[in-house]
Design an enzyme around this catalytic site. Structure first.
Site, PDB file in Angstrom:
ATOM      1  N   HIS A   1      32.459   0.492 146.189  1.00 40.40           N
ATOM      2  CA  HIS A   1      33.569  -0.186 145.493  1.00 40.40           C
ATOM      3  C   HIS A   1      34.839  -0.188 146.348  1.00 40.40           C
ATOM      4  O   HIS A   1      35.937  -0.344 145.834  1.00 40.40           O
ATOM      5  CB  HIS A   1      33.871   0.470 144.137  1.00 40.40           C
ATOM      6  CG  HIS A   1      32.661   0.744 143.310  1.00 40.40           C
ATOM      7  ND1 HIS A   1      32.144  -0.172 142.431  1.00 40.40           N
ATOM      8  CD2 HIS A   1      31.840   1.816 143.253  1.00 40.40           C
ATOM      9  CE1 HIS A   1      31.059   0.337 141.849  1.00 40.40           C
ATOM     10  NE2 HIS A   1      30.859   1.539 142.348  1.00 40.40           N
TER      11      HIS A   1
ATOM     12  N   SER B   1      49.685 -11.719 166.885  1.00 36.71           N
ATOM     13  CA  SER B   1      50.522 -12.473 165.940  1.00 36.71           C
ATOM     14  C   SER B   1      51.734 -13.009 166.678  1.00 36.71           C
ATOM     15  O   SER B   1      52.330 -12.311 167.505  1.00 36.71           O
ATOM     16  CB  SER B   1      50.966 -11.566 164.784  1.00 36.71           C
ATOM     17  OG  SER B   1      52.002 -12.182 164.026  1.00 36.71           O
TER      18      SER B   1
END
Length: 420
Positions: A95, A225
């Site tokens: 999970h 970036s």
């Protein structure tokens, strides 16, 4: 005809197609112009699908032959990675929440298991391909039976010879004007399934990159970036995920195409197949090339992995601590309550104060646990929490992975220079 096989006037063929609005007939006329003596018999008894469909089946087979060694190389690189890190403990996640420990190599084997299924699927799809062969306009072979003056044996012999010359062992015994479009579904389904596997692997790599545990290769002068110079975006894995979604989506085309093939055939399949078939193979091809680049340069950060383990392991070790206390003469219920209270206090430090997990220090400070203080280091050794993961890796690589890529051993050393 044999002497002019490679003598193709593409300019004339294009002009003929503009005039005739028919691609096969354009090339029939162009071929006839090259060898006028044969012009009266070129394409005699045949249909456009005799040319087009048989060619498509050759290309599907060739496509699988191109992809399989590339997939084998990705499996090989990942297998080497799994072997190298077979016993390195790492935090497992269910999970996407911290769970029991596994190893870096064992996690890679989860990726490999899917890829091994994929290579078997591709091999099976390739081996299942047959040739359309010599079947005529509606698949009855009527025109060829007429050419051979009713001699059924000669029709079957022609079908067999053409099939063998094209490199196939068998032809489909029954066809309409086309081979069943279910063949296209089968071919693209295995590619879509491969796409799902590669998407899952690259998503895992992207999640691990966020944790700073594992990263894809990053070039010395690469910019992550334009705005944030410190970033190391996993752009290769992101590209694979992006293309894999396209690959998975393409399988819907042959599904719809088969469903609307009227009787012996209709022509609304042609334009669609000219896009979906080659795009599926081309998309799978570039994803596999990118994956080879990724798997050859995966970077592991052991210290970060160890830090994440240290943050969570004290909680996971509570059962071990309880068992050790009981062996030392303690009461299981009393020990459980002690551990529960201390665990809640440590969790509050982590979640509310942003501090480190200090459960171990709390256990060491509590006189109740004095009988096992000397055992704590052993109880908290990460290697005691990975079960049989290293043994599973060794056996899996030996029995399941290495054998399936053995046929491609001669093509393992091919390097990928990824143009970005």
């Amino acid at each position: 005809m044999e002497s002019h096989l490679e003598d193709i006037d593409f300019v004339m063929a294009a002009e003929e197609e503009r005039k005739l609005r028919h691609d096969v007939m354009a090339h029939v006329h162009t071929f006839a112009h090259c060898c006028p003596t044969a012009a009266p018999i070129i394409h005699l008894g045949a249909t456009s699908c005799y040319v087009g469909d048989n060619t498509d089946l050759i290309m599907l087979c060739d496509g699988f032959h191109i992809l399989l060694p590339k997939l084998a190389r990705v499996i090989d690189r990942l297998a080497n990675f799994a072997e190298k890190y077979a016993d390195m403990p790492t935090l497992g996640f269910t999970h996407y929440q911290p769970a029991q420990l596994t190893t870096v190599g064992k996690r890679a084997c989860l990726w490999l298991q899917d890829l091994v299924m994929d290579i078997r699927n591709l091999q099976r799809a390739r081996d299942d391909l047959r040739f359309r062969g010599v079947k005529g306009t509606t698949g009855t072979q009527a025109s060829f039976l007429q050419l051979f003056q009713g001699d059924h044996d000669k029709v079957e012999e022609l079908d067999r010879k053409v099939t063998e010359m094209a490199g196939f062992k068998k032809s489909y015994l029954v066809t309409g004007q086309t081979y069943s479009r279910k063949v296209d579904i089968d071919s693209l389904c295995v590619l879509a399934s491969l796409g799902a596997t590669l998407h899952k692997i690259c998503t895992d790599i992207r999640l691990l990159a966020n944790l700073k545990e594992i990263e894809e290769p990053f070039e010395k002068e690469q910019i992550g970036s334009s705005a944030m110079p410190y970033k190391r975006n996993p752009m290769r894995a992101e590209r694979c995920c992006s293309l894999a979604r396209h690959l998975m989506a393409l399988v819907s085309d042959p599904l719809h195409t088969l469903s609307v093939q009227w009787l012996e055939r209709t022509l609304d399949d042609s334009a669609n197949r000219r896009i979906s078939l080659p795009e599926s193979f081309l998309t799978a091809d570039i994803i596999l090339s990118t994956m080879q680049n990724i798997t050859e340069g995966l970077v592991v950060y052991p210290k970060v992995i160890e830090r994440h383990i240290r943050h969570e392991l004290p909680f996971m070790a509570t059962e071990n601590i309880i068992m050790a206390m009981v062996k030392a003469g303690g009461n299981r219920q009393d020990c459980h309550e002690k551990i529960r209270v201390l665990s809640q206090q440590a969790a509050a430090v982590v979640k509310q104060e942003g501090g480190d997990n200090d459960l171990l220090a709390r256990v060491q400070a509590d006189p109740y646990f004095a009988p096992i203080l000397g055992q704590l280091d052993a109880l908290l050794d990460p290697k005691t929490f990975i079960g049989r993961a290293p043994q599973q890796v060794t056996r899996f690589l030996s029995e399941e992975v290495r054998p399936v890529i053995e046929p491609y051993k001669s093509k393992m050393d091919v390097k990928i220079e990824l143009e970005l």
